[in-house]
Design an enzyme around this catalytic site. Structure first.
Site, mmCIF file in Angstrom:
data_model
loop_
_atom_site.group_PDB
_atom_site.id
_atom_site.type_symbol
_atom_site.label_atom_id
_atom_site.label_comp_id
_atom_site.label_asym_id
_atom_site.label_seq_id
_atom_site.Cartn_x
_atom_site.Cartn_y
_atom_site.Cartn_z
ATOM 1 C CG HIS A 1 2.859 3.658 1.006
ATOM 2 N ND1 HIS A 1 2.701 3.970 -0.341
ATOM 3 C CD2 HIS A 1 4.506 3.591 0.270
ATOM 4 C CE1 HIS A 1 3.504 3.820 -1.557
ATOM 5 N NE2 HIS A 1 4.870 3.281 -1.088
ATOM 6 C CG HIS B 1 -2.129 10.287 -3.990
ATOM 7 N ND1 HIS B 1 -0.875 10.426 -4.827
ATOM 8 C CD2 HIS B 1 -2.054 9.309 -4.112
ATOM 9 C CE1 HIS B 1 -0.322 9.777 -5.085
ATOM 10 N NE2 HIS B 1 -1.136 9.077 -4.706
ATOM 11 C CG ASP C 1 -4.562 2.952 -0.683
ATOM 12 O OD1 ASP C 1 -4.115 2.316 -0.593
ATOM 13 O OD2 ASP C 1 -3.600 4.761 -0.328
#
Lengths: 390, 390
Positions: free
Chosen positions: B234, B273, B327
């Site tokens: 995460h 994802h 990210d």
């Protein structure tokens, strides 16, 4: 089973069903406990809860939950010794508890202390099974010490250090009260701890599994579980049951109170359960302890009130599958044992920590991130209106 | 969409399907954000993220997430003032941070501090919408102060008090570095905060909703969310992306590294994802900032390495829907801004606290306890064998 199914159109205009609160939705497999909500059967790793309550101890049941099999004699002795040797918590953690406001909520204090415990684990970022079993044992052993310290802090008393020659349950009562409990009191608490140790994907256990599923860490998962357990729709209910009994006040007012709650469609605390549609097997065992403690203390009022509530509920809503749950009789059991009402939910945590840690370890062994879907039923591609034009 | 469907026989012998990690399972409705994972569209309350990134501020976006509509001029000024007036955290909470071991993990420190904040809320047990909006504003305003204090504590520096004349993003950088940031740095962080503020039922937001669903409290939900965000599957991923770039070391080693990861079926950090099977719209915006910062700092290496990784991944696994996620480029953006790598995931929290609090408030408005089902595939009614016979 899942009576709260809703139909909704998803983002692409497709009709889909969903179940509020994920009722009846399978989130994962688990070998730790199983519940038959229609027949009222609870098994820990296959063994009926009644068997464990009658013959096991909390220490043995904990070994069983963590290791998937009952220990041999030497294994159990070693495990008990391991738990005893971890009863002490770091002095810094006791200082932390001392530094907190004394009037804070006991579960908030427990949540923060458990989170703080992670700061003192030099390997806190290592998620091997071995490390997590070590951590589990340390947490299970520390919880009574932390909860007792919080209780004494809240009542302005000095902490009591753990004693090595007492069982897990007896030592907890000793640290809370400053004196060793009677054999019977220790036995009752031991059974209560067995009964609360695990229960499928209840909200706090599910919380712990969701948190660890990002490959976070044990302390993150357990402090989150404590925060979830606190709520009155979960572990907080046992304390609310006692408040209800006190609010009613006497046996002759029970009928009026219950009928009024039902007429106004309000919950009666300690009744009904997401999974059980019959008598909760844990409540059956606890009701017997409540009865015996009522007789022993000579203060039968709270037990009699509970029985009366149960009778009326059975008559009125038993056909709807609304029966006493585990919180209904644990309340009077703890009350008769002289435990402060603010301790009821923390005691639940002192037991459930065994299940939580077993679930964290199980989740990591076959992990997939919990990441469900949300449906957005609102307008799309809304323009951003400049501030002067709003 | 849900390719991880498993079939299993339930307790009564019935065949049922379940989806690992609840992939594709609708957990609830939510009006806060929506994601089209096939087209790569993210909306906050209906407005495309690109619009908000181009025209809004973190403060305005936060107002929007909490109040469901964009503020008028005076409302925005009042809200900004409210946030500013809550930047100070109680002295006891700063003392708490000072008392923690300086070498602890930054997310562990944030989790414990947020949990501790609840101990200083005199109304922490009141769950009205008004109280929770107050609490949300206080948490959103406090997060930068707490994260900056943790960062300075970890590097042995004195805390820097918040400054009233700086924006939310600029003040955070000021408290971290001890000097006000350039206008451009503040702008970049502001946009990064907008982009990370909400994202449907990601694991930490889902955690917050599960915790509050027992009618627990805001601090329990938010500290749990911090613990979930920490995990490398995460929020912890942005820090891991930077570690990966450093591990590769130079542009000429990228090809070998990526091909080796793919050949050995290992994850490439920052790619793929659960929801997006195309380019993450947030990554597209962040990649532009990464490029500009690379040029400005003259240190283009990390950006060029990132582009190269992206090219190889597109060539090799683009057809499988594996693309850069949020990210992947936030890592170099923060790195170019001179932020310590240990701050990357806490910065995610400084942003996502807006979404978390909005979700907690939304969940309470139509609450049902999250309590899914576990399937137990093991033996039943196993006898309890006495210890001497094991």
């Amino acid at each position: 089973m899942a009576d709260k199914v809703r139909e909704i159109f998803d983002e692409s205009g497709q009709a889909i069903e969903f179940r509020e609160g994920l009722e009846g939705v399978v989130a994962a497999l688990s070998m730790i406990s199983s519940i038959d909500g229609e027949k009222g059967i609870l098994l820990y790793r296959g063994i009926p809860i009644e068997e464990l309550a009658a013959h096991s101890t909390f220490e043995e049941t904990t070994y069983f939950l963590l290791n998937s099999r009952l220990p041999k004699q030497q294994e159990l002795r070693d495990f008990e010794q391991q738990l005893k040797s971890h009863r002490q918590v770091p002095a810094a953690v006791l200082d932390l508890i001392r530094s907190f406001p004394a009037n804070a909520n006991a579960m908030d204090l427990l949540r923060t202390t458990v989170s703080g415990l992670g700061l003192y684990d030099p390997d806190s970022q290592t998620n091997t099974v071995e490390k997590n079993i070590e951590r589990a044992i340390n947490l299970i052993a520390s919880f009574p010490t932390i909860v007792a310290a919080i209780q004494r802090r809240r009542s302005g008393k000095e902490f009591v250090a753990p004693q090595q020659d007492l069982s897990h349950a007896a030592n907890f009562l000793y640290m809370v009260n400053g004196e060793a409990p009677s054999e019977y009191a220790a036995k009752v608490l031991d059974v209560a701890l067995i009964l609360h140790a695990d229960h499928g994907f209840n909200a706090s256990t599910f919380t712990a599994r969701v948190v660890i599923s990002s490959l976070s860490d044990m302390y993150s998962a357990i402090s989150a579980a404590v925060g979830s357990l606190k709520g009155p729709l979960h572990g907080g209910a046992n304390s609310e049951v006692m408040s209800t009994l006190q609010e009613i006040g006497s046996l002759d007012k029970v009928e009026e109170y219950v009928m009024n709650r039902l007429a106004t469609k309000q919950k009666v605390m300690g009744f009904g359960h997401r999974v059980y549609h019959t008598y909760d097997p844990r409540a059956r065992i606890l009701s017997q302890f409540s009865q015996k403690l009522a007789q022993q203390t000579g203060n039968t009022k709270w037990y009699e009130m509970s029985r009366k509530i149960e009778e009326i509920m059975r008559r009125e809503v038993g056909s709807k599958g609304i029966y006493p749950n585990v919180d209904f009789y644990s309340a009077t059991v703890y009350y008769y044992m002289g435990l402060d009402q603010d301790l009821f939910t923390p005691i639940f945590a002192v037991s459930r920590i065994s299940g939580w840690t077993a679930h964290v370890i199980e989740q990591l062994q076959n992990n997939r991130l919990f990441r469900p879907r949300a449906i957005y039923p609102g307008p799309k591609n809304v323009p951003y209106v400049p501030i002067n034009d709003r």
